[in-house]
Write a protein that holds these residues in place. Structure first.
Motif, PDB file in Angstrom:
ATOM      1  N   VAL A 539       0.810  -1.215   0.000  1.00  0.00           N
ATOM      2  CA  VAL A 539       0.000   0.000   0.000  1.00  0.00           C
ATOM      3  C   VAL A 539       0.845   1.268   0.000  1.00  0.00           C
ATOM      4  CG1 VAL A 539      -0.221   0.240   2.510  1.00  0.00           C
ATOM      5  CG2 VAL A 539      -2.064   1.043   1.026  1.00  0.00           C
ATOM      6  N   CYS A 540       2.074   1.214   0.459  1.00  0.00           N
ATOM      7  CA  CYS A 540       2.890   2.428   0.594  1.00  0.00           C
ATOM      8  C   CYS A 540       3.437   2.898  -0.750  1.00  0.00           C
ATOM      9  CB  CYS A 540       4.041   2.201   1.567  1.00  0.00           C
ATOM     10  SG  CYS A 540       3.524   2.259   3.284  1.00  0.00           S
ATOM     11  N   SER A 541       3.285   4.196  -0.998  1.00  0.00           N
ATOM     12  CA  SER A 541       3.940   4.842  -2.135  1.00  0.00           C
ATOM     13  C   SER A 541       4.865   5.911  -1.584  1.00  0.00           C
ATOM     14  CB  SER A 541       2.898   5.471  -3.071  1.00  0.00           C
ATOM     15  OG  SER A 541       2.357   6.645  -2.499  1.00  0.00           O
ATOM     16  N   PRO A 542       5.801   6.413  -2.375  1.00  0.00           N
ATOM     17  CA  PRO A 542       6.747   7.407  -1.855  1.00  0.00           C
ATOM     18  C   PRO A 542       6.100   8.671  -1.330  1.00  0.00           C
ATOM     19  CG  PRO A 542       7.510   6.512  -3.945  1.00  0.00           C
ATOM     20  CD  PRO A 542       6.117   6.001  -3.753  1.00  0.00           C
ATOM     21  N   SER A 543       4.871   8.963  -1.781  1.00  0.00           N
ATOM     22  CA  SER A 543       4.233  10.212  -1.363  1.00  0.00           C
ATOM     23  C   SER A 543       3.018  10.001  -0.476  1.00  0.00           C
ATOM     24  CB  SER A 543       3.822  11.014  -2.598  1.00  0.00           C
ATOM     25  OG  SER A 543       2.924  10.261  -3.394  1.00  0.00           O
ATOM     26  N   LEU A 544       2.757   8.772  -0.031  1.00  0.00           N
ATOM     27  CA  LEU A 544       1.564   8.505   0.770  1.00  0.00           C
ATOM     28  C   LEU A 544       1.627   9.295   2.074  1.00  0.00           C
ATOM     29  CD1 LEU A 544      -1.058   6.831   0.768  1.00  0.00           C
ATOM     30  CD2 LEU A 544       0.141   5.154   2.173  1.00  0.00           C
ATOM     31  N   ALA A 545       0.643  10.170   2.280  1.00  0.00           N
ATOM     32  CA  ALA A 545       0.637  11.045   3.459  1.00  0.00           C
ATOM     33  C   ALA A 545      -0.471  10.685   4.440  1.00  0.00           C
ATOM     34  CB  ALA A 545       0.490  12.498   3.030  1.00  0.00           C
ATOM     35  N   TYR A 546      -1.582  10.113   3.955  1.00  0.00           N
ATOM     36  CA  TYR A 546      -2.729   9.841   4.810  1.00  0.00           C
ATOM     37  C   TYR A 546      -3.213   8.416   4.554  1.00  0.00           C
ATOM     38  CZ  TYR A 546      -2.558  14.926   4.803  1.00  0.00           C
ATOM     39  OH  TYR A 546      -2.131  16.224   4.885  1.00  0.00           O
ATOM     40  N   LEU A 547      -3.119   7.572   5.562  1.00  0.00           N
ATOM     41  CA  LEU A 547      -3.561   6.181   5.450  1.00  0.00           C
ATOM     42  C   LEU A 547      -4.621   5.932   6.518  1.00  0.00           C
ATOM     43  CD1 LEU A 547      -3.381   3.356   4.272  1.00  0.00           C
ATOM     44  CD2 LEU A 547      -1.442   2.912   5.791  1.00  0.00           C
ATOM     45  N   HIS A 548      -5.854   5.715   6.058  1.00  0.00           N
ATOM     46  CA  HIS A 548      -6.989   5.500   6.955  1.00  0.00           C
ATOM     47  C   HIS A 548      -7.618   4.136   6.644  1.00  0.00           C
ATOM     48  CE1 HIS A 548      -7.431   9.620   8.650  1.00  0.00           C
ATOM     49  NE2 HIS A 548      -6.847   9.971   7.515  1.00  0.00           N
ATOM     50  N   LEU A 549      -7.524   3.232   7.597  1.00  0.00           N
ATOM     51  CA  LEU A 549      -8.136   1.901   7.451  1.00  0.00           C
ATOM     52  C   LEU A 549      -8.957   1.553   8.682  1.00  0.00           C
ATOM     53  CD1 LEU A 549      -5.033  -0.024   5.985  1.00  0.00           C
ATOM     54  CD2 LEU A 549      -6.950   0.953   4.723  1.00  0.00           C
ATOM     55  N   SER A 550      -9.369   2.530   9.443  1.00  0.00           N
ATOM     56  CA  SER A 550     -10.038   2.292  10.719  1.00  0.00           C
ATOM     57  C   SER A 550     -11.452   1.733  10.541  1.00  0.00           C
ATOM     58  CB  SER A 550     -10.105   3.585  11.526  1.00  0.00           C
ATOM     59  OG  SER A 550     -10.892   4.553  10.858  1.00  0.00           O
ATOM     60  N   ASN A 551     -11.949   1.153  11.628  1.00  0.00           N
ATOM     61  CA  ASN A 551     -13.327   0.645  11.704  1.00  0.00           C
ATOM     62  C   ASN A 551     -13.635  -0.366  10.611  1.00  0.00           C
ATOM     63  OD1 ASN A 551     -15.808   0.421  12.919  1.00  0.00           O
ATOM     64  ND2 ASN A 551     -16.714   2.148  11.834  1.00  0.00           N
ATOM     65  N   ASN A 552     -12.773  -1.377  10.524  1.00  0.00           N
ATOM     66  CA  ASN A 552     -12.990  -2.529   9.667  1.00  0.00           C
ATOM     67  C   ASN A 552     -12.787  -3.784  10.508  1.00  0.00           C
ATOM     68  OD1 ASN A 552     -13.422  -1.796   6.668  1.00  0.00           O
ATOM     69  ND2 ASN A 552     -11.785  -0.396   7.274  1.00  0.00           N
ATOM     70  N   ASN A 553     -12.536  -4.904   9.879  1.00  0.00           N
ATOM     71  CA  ASN A 553     -12.244  -6.149  10.590  1.00  0.00           C
ATOM     72  C   ASN A 553     -10.850  -6.649  10.233  1.00  0.00           C
ATOM     73  OD1 ASN A 553     -14.834  -6.465  11.894  1.00  0.00           O
ATOM     74  ND2 ASN A 553     -15.676  -6.920   9.857  1.00  0.00           N
ATOM     75  N   LEU A 554      -9.921  -5.732  10.059  1.00  0.00           N
ATOM     76  CA  LEU A 554      -8.567  -6.101   9.674  1.00  0.00           C
ATOM     77  C   LEU A 554      -7.853  -6.788  10.834  1.00  0.00           C
ATOM     78  CD1 LEU A 554      -7.524  -2.850   7.766  1.00  0.00           C
ATOM     79  CD2 LEU A 554      -8.467  -4.958   6.819  1.00  0.00           C
ATOM     80  N   SER A 555      -7.002  -7.734  10.499  1.00  0.00           N
ATOM     81  CA  SER A 555      -6.296  -8.514  11.512  1.00  0.00           C
ATOM     82  C   SER A 555      -4.816  -8.603  11.127  1.00  0.00           C
ATOM     83  CB  SER A 555      -6.917  -9.903  11.640  1.00  0.00           C
ATOM     84  OG  SER A 555      -6.915 -10.566  10.381  1.00  0.00           O
ATOM     85  N   GLY A 556      -4.084  -9.429  11.885  1.00  0.00           N
ATOM     86  CA  GLY A 556      -2.657  -9.567  11.617  1.00  0.00           C
ATOM     87  C   GLY A 556      -1.854  -8.511  12.354  1.00  0.00           C
ATOM     88  N   GLU A 557      -0.545  -8.511  12.125  1.00  0.00           N
ATOM     89  CA  GLU A 557       0.332  -7.548  12.766  1.00  0.00           C
ATOM     90  C   GLU A 557       0.581  -6.349  11.860  1.00  0.00           C
ATOM     91  OE1 GLU A 557       3.908  -9.363  14.124  1.00  0.00           O
ATOM     92  OE2 GLU A 557       2.889 -10.776  15.454  1.00  0.00           O
ATOM     93  N   LEU A 558       1.175  -5.328  12.440  1.00  0.00           N
ATOM     94  CA  LEU A 558       1.559  -4.168  11.641  1.00  0.00           C
ATOM     95  C   LEU A 558       2.700  -4.571  10.721  1.00  0.00           C
ATOM     96  CD1 LEU A 558       1.484  -1.553  14.522  1.00  0.00           C
ATOM     97  CD2 LEU A 558      -0.108  -1.677  12.606  1.00  0.00           C
ATOM     98  N   PRO A 559       2.506  -4.521   9.395  1.00  0.00           N
ATOM     99  CA  PRO A 559       3.519  -5.051   8.473  1.00  0.00           C
ATOM    100  C   PRO A 559       4.769  -4.188   8.422  1.00  0.00           C
ATOM    101  CG  PRO A 559       1.764  -3.981   7.248  1.00  0.00           C
ATOM    102  CD  PRO A 559       1.328  -3.997   8.687  1.00  0.00           C
ATOM    103  N   LEU A 560       5.895  -4.867   8.233  1.00  0.00           N
ATOM    104  CA  LEU A 560       7.179  -4.185   8.128  1.00  0.00           C
ATOM    105  C   LEU A 560       7.210  -3.231   6.936  1.00  0.00           C
ATOM    106  CD1 LEU A 560       9.917  -4.221   9.633  1.00  0.00           C
ATOM    107  CD2 LEU A 560      10.692  -5.926   7.958  1.00  0.00           C
ATOM    108  N   SER A 561       6.359  -3.498   5.960  1.00  0.00           N
ATOM    109  CA  SER A 561       6.348  -2.674   4.747  1.00  0.00           C
ATOM    110  C   SER A 561       5.920  -1.239   5.018  1.00  0.00           C
ATOM    111  CB  SER A 561       5.409  -3.290   3.704  1.00  0.00           C
ATOM    112  OG  SER A 561       4.094  -3.398   4.223  1.00  0.00           O
ATOM    113  N   LEU A 562       5.276  -0.981   6.169  1.00  0.00           N
ATOM    114  CA  LEU A 562       4.885   0.387   6.486  1.00  0.00           C
ATOM    115  C   LEU A 562       6.094   1.302   6.639  1.00  0.00           C
ATOM    116  CD1 LEU A 562       1.947  -0.098   9.040  1.00  0.00           C
ATOM    117  CD2 LEU A 562       1.787   0.656   6.675  1.00  0.00           C
ATOM    118  N   ARG A 563       7.269   0.710   6.803  1.00  0.00           N
ATOM    119  CA  ARG A 563       8.482   1.523   6.903  1.00  0.00           C
ATOM    120  C   ARG A 563       8.723   2.338   5.640  1.00  0.00           C
ATOM    121  NH1 ARG A 563      13.493  -1.986   8.936  1.00  0.00           N
ATOM    122  NH2 ARG A 563      12.912  -3.166   7.073  1.00  0.00           N
TER     123      ARG A 563
END
Length: 891
Positions: A539-563
């Motif tokens: 999901v990350c692009s070089p210019s991604l400034a706002y990431l909103h995924l709240s209020n869903n049923n997402l699971s798993g851990e925070l991915p390393l790719s968010l770096r």
């Protein structure tokens, strides 16, 4: 010659010295490429036959080689380098080599740093043939005098955006052949001296954004008989009323002036009648001022563009617009206080109209369904205007329409099927905030020009359609769209913003965003749906400034790719089922992070102390997780909570963009695109939901001003760190529902801007610090269910908090608003506390407050009195705050 366009890719890599084999090369254009920040090759200076050299915006950086001075036959040199768009900054060290370019006629050094080449203009003054010089954004001081003015053939001079704070140099008014002069975006102390009348050949004069127009306009300005363009935007006119300038504009300038732009300059009064004398006027732009009174009613038959938007005009719109301005192509009077009913009669005779924006007024629109609008219309803005409840069927006749906005227009109807096919030119579609029903088509690919679509806050149904490849903005939030998110969205390579929040989407988020190769995607909002699975690793692009995924049923851990989201400013993953721990690498990779919201998940482990190193972080919300350990004292280092935040409110200043040689004009803004959406003109209007003062609040416009820490309902232990008391700009602190022990820090009174404090449901003991009386902004307090004892401080905001429930289950507390008698409570606890001791403590406390106030007062005012520059800056800042609040910029 290499050209960059939609069918070409920019050149990359290095420039091979084999280019020197072209011994007779006269023309070299490497502009609009991407050479990765390398220096301009010095060997280019050996191409001795060059007449034309263009290296603009080609990805060069560093020192401009002096070997270019060997190109003695050069007549055209362009090194302009808008580094924020192209690469890094170019700079010159010395300008001696410029004197060798004796044939040079055209020079463009825009955005080239000349701070180490202070003699640049003196060097250029030696060139006998120079006719155009562009030195915008060059960071240099203009000399107040030249030993000998040799610019005999200069036609165009651009010295804009250099923050020059001197008087206008007198030698400028000796350039009798000058046709275009741009001094905009500086700080000249005397902006328009009477010597301006010496420039009798002048056809374009740009003085915009010099802050203050000291001394007004001299009468000599009216003697510029060839002046076509005058831009005075962004200057505070000394008196503000234009009516007194009739004499200036009664000279021969009235016969030549074609373009007058005076935007955002605090002009007031009624629109002056002398404007009617400007018979050659083609473009009049007076937006963003404070004009009141009636609509402009002057016969200006040559006028093609009229923009009087964002003022305070009242009354009704004249019915005879077509007779007053028969050649109008652009008409904008949005954001005023015009009243009445606007009918088709008001627009009769405006057959040449191409742009019409009448939004955000107080009149009602009543165009009959059989009305034939100006058929040349290509952009139409009618947001915040009562146009419903039926859908305006008359727009079906506008086969050339490219931009349309009916947001918040009171439409409650089904969208007709023909809407998506009546014009193949549609680029911008804005139907935000109505009650429009119907099913979305399966595909918009036939609208190949579509750039912007906003159908949000309606009742559209169906699945997410297919969209054309050129789409840049996609807003479909707050509808009834269902089904899965199609992978086809991953392949929209020009997408800047995607918002599908508040719908009924299901399934996993596609993990294919790497296929899009989208370096531009900055907004990604899929919150408030029924999505499941993990957070996509792509999901990350070089210019991604706002990431909103709240209020869903997402699971798993925070991915390393968010770096890889290094530009991220807001990360909102609240109300999901994400587990694991909060990574320590947040503080190393997400250096721009301002808002971090992870509430209502199943995160465990410690809060990383490294978060305190994020200098921009101002909102932390980890509530309702399983976090344990102590509250890191490092959070007291959060710089954004310790210092005043600089907010840049969008106050658009209109610039007239013109061709400096032909002196033609055009409007540089796709007005509807830029103004109809705050999302576009001011950056994305970010928004999050936070719990403040015991209730959920949606923050959007005021989000940049919010500062909050919420660690409530976790398993945190230990004491409240004293370091948190140094966060002097913190507005809300919620530590409730943990296992905190110890006392409330004595320095709690240092949080002077605190509005909400919740320490309930912990094991905190001891007295409530009397210093908390200093919290004059505190309007919400909850200390219930602890082991606090002693007297509740009396005074300040404590008297404005009469609800006893905020102290419940603290059985050793007494005083207002509790009914417990403090003497009985103290006696039962074995506490000896006399009235005299109480009085002494109060006296000592208030004396300390008084001394602190006096000391702070004289430290501030002493510094301001001794340092004039600081004093001026301070009062200018206060004046700006008052201006901003009065003009609604904070609303």
């Amino acid at each position: 010659m290499f050209q960059y366009g939609p069918r070409f890719e920019p050149l990359e890599g290095e420039i091979n010295p084999s280019l020197l084999g072209l011994k007779h090369l006269q023309y070299l254009d490497l502009s609009m490429n991407f050479f990765g920040g390398i220096q301009i090759p010095a060997f280019i200076g050996s191409l001795s036959q060059l007449h034309y050299l263009d290296l603009s915006c080609a990805g060069f950086s560093g020192l401009v080689p002096h070997q270019l001075g060997n190109l003695s036959r050069l007549y055209h040199l362009d090194l302009s380098n808008p580094f924020d768009l192209c690469w890094n900054k170019l700079y010159l060290v010395g300008s001696h080599w410029l004197v060798n370019l004796s044939y040079l006629q055209y020079l463009n050094l825009n955005f080239v740093d000349l701070s180490k080449a202070p003699d640049c203009l003196e060097s250029l003054n030696t060139l006998p043939l120079i006719s155009e010089i562009n030195l915008s954004n060059c960071t240099f001081e203009i000399p107040l005098s030249l030993s000998h003015v040799n610019f005999t053939k200069i036609h165009v001079l651009d010295l804009s955006s250099n923050d020059i704070d001197s008087v206008v140099p007198p030698w400028l008014f000796k350039l009798s052949s000058l046709k275009s002069l741009d001094l905009s975006v500086n700080a000249f102390k005397e902006l328009v001296p009477s010597a301006i009348g010496n420039l009798t050949s002048l056809r374009a004069l740009n003085l915009a954004n010099n802050r203050v127009l000291q001394g007004g306009l001299p009468l000599s300005l009216g003697n510029l008989c060839m002046l076509n363009l005058l831009d005075l935007s962004g200057n505070k006119y000394l008196h503000g009323d234009l009516n007194e300038l009739g004499e200036v504009f009664s000279g021969c300038i009235k016969d030549s002036l074609e373009i007058l732009s005076w935007v955002c300059s605090e002009l007031t009064g009624q629109l002056p009648h002398w404007l009617g004398n400007l018979r050659s006027l083609k473009m009049l732009n007076l937006e963003y001022n404070s004009f009141y009174g009636p609509f402009l009613q002057l016969e200006l038959h040559s006028l093609k563009k009229l923009d009087i938007s964002r003022n305070a005009l009242n009354g009704s719109v004249p019915v005879n617009l077509g007779q007053l301005y028969p050649n109008l192509e652009f008409l904008e009077f949005s954001y005023n206080n015009l009243t009445g009913v606007l009918t088709e009669a008001h627009l009769a005779g405006l057959s040449k109209l191409q742009h019409l924006a009448l939004s955000d007024n107080e009149f009602k629109v009543d165009f009959g369904s059989q009305w034939v609008p100006p058929l040349g219309l290509n952009s139409l803005g009618m947001w915040n205007i009562k146009s419903g409840p039926g859908f305006p069927f008359w727009i079906r006749k506008l086969e050339n329409l490219s931009a349309v906005s009916f947001s918040n227009a009171g439409i409650s109807d089904t969208l007709p099927d023909w809407f998506w096919s009546f014009s193949k030119n549609l680029q911008i579609v804005d139907l935000l905030h109505n009650d429009i029903r119907g099913k979305l088509p399966t595909s918009f690919e036939h609208l190949s020009n579509l750039l912007f679509i906003d159908l949000s806050e309606n009742s559209f149904e169906g699945s997410v359609p297919q969209f054309p490849a050129n789409l840049e903005y996609l807003f479909l939030f707050s509808n009834k769209i269902s089904g899965r998110i199609p992978e086809a969205l991953c392949y929209l390579k020009k997408l800047l913003a995607l918002n599908l929040s508040k719908n009924q989407l299901i399934g996993e988020i596609p993990d294919c965003w790497n296929h899009s190769l989208q370096p531009r995607l900055s907004i990604f909002d899929l919150s408030d749906n029924q999505l499941s699975g993990g957070i996509p690793t792509t999901v990350c692009s070089p210019s991604l400034a706002y990431l909103h995924l709240s209020n869903n049923n997402l699971s798993g851990e925070l991915p390393l790719s968010l770096r890889k989201c290094r530009a991220l400013r807001t990360l909102d993953l609240g109300q999901n089922k994400i587990h694991g721990s909060i990574p320590t690498w947040f503080a190393k990779s997400l250096l721009n992070l301002e808002v971090l919201r992870l509430r209502y998940n199943v995160l465990a482990g410690d809060i990383p102390p490294e978060l305190g190193n994020l200098t921009n972080l101002r909102v932390i919300d980890f509530a309702y997780n399983h976090l344990s350990g102590t509250i890191p004292s490092n959070l007291g280092n959060l710089y954004a909570l310790k210092s005043a935040r600089t907010i840049f409110f969008n106050s658009k200043v209109g610039h007239v963009i013109y061709d400096k040689l032909s002196f033609g004009y055009y409007d540089n803004t796709e007005k509807l695109y830029m103004v109809s959406k705050n999302l576009v003109i001011g950056g994305y209007m970010d928004n999050i939901k936070v719990n403040l003062k015991g209730r959920d609040v949606q923050y959007d416009k005021l989000l940049p001003l919010l500062t909050a820490i919420d660690l409530s309902t976790n398993e945190l232990s230990g004491e409240i760190p004293e370091h948190l008391m140094y966060l002097s700009y913190l507005q809300s602190l919620n530590l409730s529902g943990n296992h905190l022990t110890g006392r409330i820090p004595e320095k709690m009174g240092m949080l002077l801007r605190l509005e909400s404090l919740d320490l309930s449901k912990n094991d905190i003991s001891g007295a409530i610090p009397t210093t908390m009386i200093m919290l004059s902004f505190l309007s919400h307090l909850n200390l219930s269910y602890n082991n606090l004892s002693g007297r509740i401080p009396y005074g300040g905001q404590f008297l404005a908090l009469p609800d006893p429930s905020i102290y419940f289950s603290n059985y050793a507390l007494c005083g207002f608003p509790l009914n417990d008698d403090c003497e009985k409570v103290e006696k039962s606890l074995g506490v000896r506390y006399t009235k005299e001791e109480d009085d002494v403590e109060k006296i000592e406390f208030y004396v300390s407050i008084a001394l602190g106030y006096i000391l702070g007062f004289w430290v501030l005012w002493g510094v301001l009195l001794l340092n004039k520059k600081w004093g001026f800056a301070y009062f200018q800042f206060v004046d700006y705050l008052l201006y901003a609040s009065e003009d609604g910029l904070w609303k």
